[in-house]
Design a protein around this motif. Structure first.
Motif, PDB file in Angstrom:
ATOM      1  N   PRO A 145      29.560  26.510 -40.879  1.00 31.56           N
ATOM      2  CA  PRO A 145      28.924  27.431 -40.193  1.00 31.56           C
ATOM      3  C   PRO A 145      28.310  27.013 -38.901  1.00 31.56           C
ATOM      4  N   VAL A 146      28.160  27.708 -37.770  1.00 29.88           N
ATOM      5  CA  VAL A 146      27.902  27.308 -36.431  1.00 29.88           C
ATOM      6  C   VAL A 146      26.488  28.131 -36.236  1.00 29.88           C
ATOM      7  N   TYR A 147      25.305  27.743 -35.895  1.00 28.16           N
ATOM      8  CA  TYR A 147      24.037  28.501 -35.530  1.00 28.16           C
ATOM      9  C   TYR A 147      23.415  28.362 -34.175  1.00 28.16           C
ATOM     10  N   LEU A 148      22.664  28.959 -33.601  1.00 29.53           N
ATOM     11  CA  LEU A 148      22.124  29.260 -32.556  1.00 29.53           C
ATOM     12  C   LEU A 148      21.273  27.665 -32.233  1.00 29.53           C
ATOM     13  N   LYS A 149      21.359  27.220 -30.754  1.00 28.92           N
ATOM     14  CA  LYS A 149      20.322  26.294 -30.296  1.00 28.92           C
ATOM     15  C   LYS A 149      19.663  26.576 -28.991  1.00 28.92           C
ATOM     16  N   LYS A 150      18.857  25.906 -28.799  1.00 37.12           N
ATOM     17  CA  LYS A 150      17.896  26.276 -27.628  1.00 37.12           C
ATOM     18  C   LYS A 150      18.999  26.121 -26.402  1.00 37.12           C
ATOM     19  N   GLY A 151      18.721  27.074 -25.548  1.00 39.84           N
ATOM     20  CA  GLY A 151      19.610  27.043 -24.357  1.00 39.84           C
ATOM     21  C   GLY A 151      21.052  28.218 -24.486  1.00 39.84           C
ATOM     22  N   ASP A 152      21.288  28.557 -25.743  1.00 36.74           N
ATOM     23  CA  ASP A 152      22.550  29.097 -25.893  1.00 36.74           C
ATOM     24  C   ASP A 152      22.073  30.612 -25.331  1.00 36.74           C
ATOM     25  N   VAL A 153      23.280  31.281 -24.842  1.00 39.08           N
ATOM     26  CA  VAL A 153      22.986  32.655 -24.324  1.00 39.08           C
ATOM     27  C   VAL A 153      24.015  33.351 -25.096  1.00 39.08           C
ATOM     28  N   MET A 154      23.297  34.812 -25.647  1.00 41.34           N
ATOM     29  CA  MET A 154      23.951  35.821 -26.486  1.00 41.34           C
ATOM     30  C   MET A 154      24.092  36.856 -25.575  1.00 41.34           C
ATOM     31  N   GLU A 155      25.148  37.504 -25.476  1.00 38.70           N
ATOM     32  CA  GLU A 155      25.674  38.894 -24.843  1.00 38.70           C
ATOM     33  C   GLU A 155      26.210  39.720 -25.889  1.00 38.70           C
ATOM     34  N   LEU A 156      25.956  40.758 -26.089  1.00 34.67           N
ATOM     35  CA  LEU A 156      26.450  41.869 -26.815  1.00 34.67           C
ATOM     36  C   LEU A 156      26.338  43.481 -26.343  1.00 34.67           C
ATOM     37  N   TRP A 157      27.539  44.146 -26.670  1.00 36.00           N
ATOM     38  CA  TRP A 157      27.659  45.408 -26.375  1.00 36.00           C
ATOM     39  C   TRP A 157      28.430  46.256 -27.295  1.00 36.00           C
ATOM     40  N   ILE A 158      27.980  47.434 -27.204  1.00 37.15           N
ATOM     41  CA  ILE A 158      28.690  48.708 -27.818  1.00 37.15           C
ATOM     42  C   ILE A 158      29.112  49.733 -27.071  1.00 37.15           C
ATOM     43  N   GLU A 159      30.129  50.219 -27.383  1.00 39.49           N
ATOM     44  CA  GLU A 159      30.823  51.230 -26.423  1.00 39.49           C
ATOM     45  C   GLU A 159      29.787  52.261 -26.159  1.00 39.49           C
ATOM     46  N   GLY A 160      29.604  52.613 -24.952  1.00 36.85           N
ATOM     47  CA  GLY A 160      28.600  53.672 -24.319  1.00 36.85           C
ATOM     48  C   GLY A 160      27.230  53.549 -24.308  1.00 36.85           C
ATOM     49  N   LEU A 161      26.820  52.375 -25.235  1.00 38.33           N
ATOM     50  CA  LEU A 161      25.601  52.088 -25.224  1.00 38.33           C
ATOM     51  C   LEU A 161      24.996  51.153 -24.559  1.00 38.33           C
TER      52      LEU A 161
END
Length: 282
Positions: free
Chosen positions: A255-271
């Motif tokens: 498994p891979v988990y988040l660490k300080k400095g990571d950036v998440m970007e997420l998208w849902i169609e139309g939203l």
């Protein structure tokens, strides 16, 4: 309509996007995007407003959670068949329900802060459903009539807290900042089919999740039918409906988990899109 709340945390103002995507101030008409404003009658009043008559919001203000004064924040677990497969979990017979503390809710681009002792903080792009009119014992055939609109939610999860600290999943789901919500509330008339929305999530520019709401085990309508048979759903209640495959917990061989400095970007169609930088609690 795309409804927005903007400004400093705890002091957000209501807004609306015009046809060109410019942010317009709604505070002369409503106090917040909450409560009765989310009802069919309340939304019809907003639709009757000419967006060009509203003041343009200058600059680039912080975007807050798209719903104010959230009542219940209900979460459905293991609701995508392909996500259940990646985790090796059995398909549930009924929607799995847990709650996320309202104190976890933040804006879509606010930092996500890992709590002290966190070693397994994970990401989950999810379709959020905002209740607009009271629902009690509704059928799936008319369940969507009770929806004000839809939004993007990142159901951030600390997996060790969730599974190893004894008790329900809530411990790993309710840490401060673990509920980015928004950027805007898209009213249900602009979402032709909530079961036909593409979605993705990146970490540091790498695509981790790719999915579609078509692989939900329980549809939005079925979830509302089930929950409204257990408790009354009120205007401003939020339901987040599960995540597609690609979470850190499911990565093989490790498994891979988040660490300080990571950036998440997420998208849902139309939203719309969210973007968070990971920090750590002091």
């Amino acid at each position: 309509m795309k409804l927005v709340r903007y400004g400093d945390a705890g002091a957000e103002k209501p807004g609306m996007l015009d046809a060109e995507g410019a942010l317009r101030d709604l505070s002369g008409h409503v106090d917040d995007i909450a409560g009765d404003v989310l009802s069919d009658a309340g939304l019809d009043k907003l639709r009757a407003i000419d967006p060009t008559s509203l003041p343009v919001v200058d600059g680039s203000p912080r975007i807050g959670p798209c719903v104010g004064n959230i009542g219940k924040f209900m979460c459905i677990g293991l609701n995508y068949s392909d996500h259940a497969a990646e985790t090796g979990a059995a398909i549930p017979e009924h929607p799995i329900l847990f709650f996320k503390a309202n104190s976890a809710v933040v804006g879509p681009n606010d930092d996500v802060s890992m709590p002290r002792g966190s070693t397994h903080t994970d990401w989950e792009v999810e379709l959020g459903v905002v209740i607009g009119t009271t629902a009690k014992y509704v059928s799936k055939e008319n369940a969507l009539d009770h929806v004000a609109g839809y939004c993007v939610i990142n159901d951030v999860s600390e997996r060790h807290f969730q599974t190893q600290l004894t008790g329900q999943w809530t411990k790993g789901k309710s840490c401060d900042t673990f509920g980015p919500t928004g950027p805007w509330l898209v009213t249900r008339d602009e979402v032709a089919d909530p079961q036909a929305l593409d979605m993705w999530l990146d970490v540091n520019g790498k695509r981790m999740q790719t999915g579609t709401t078509s692989t939900m085990i329980f549809t939005v309508a079925e979830i509302i039918e089930h929950l409204s048979g257990l408790m009354t759903l009120h205007p401003g209640d939020v339901i987040t409906t599960g995540t597609p495959p690609g979470v850190g917990m499911g990565i093989k061989p490790e498994p891979v988990y988040l660490k300080k400095g990571d950036v998440m970007e997420l998208w849902i169609e139309g939203l719309g899109t969210q973007r968070q930088t990971v920090t750590e609690d002091a």
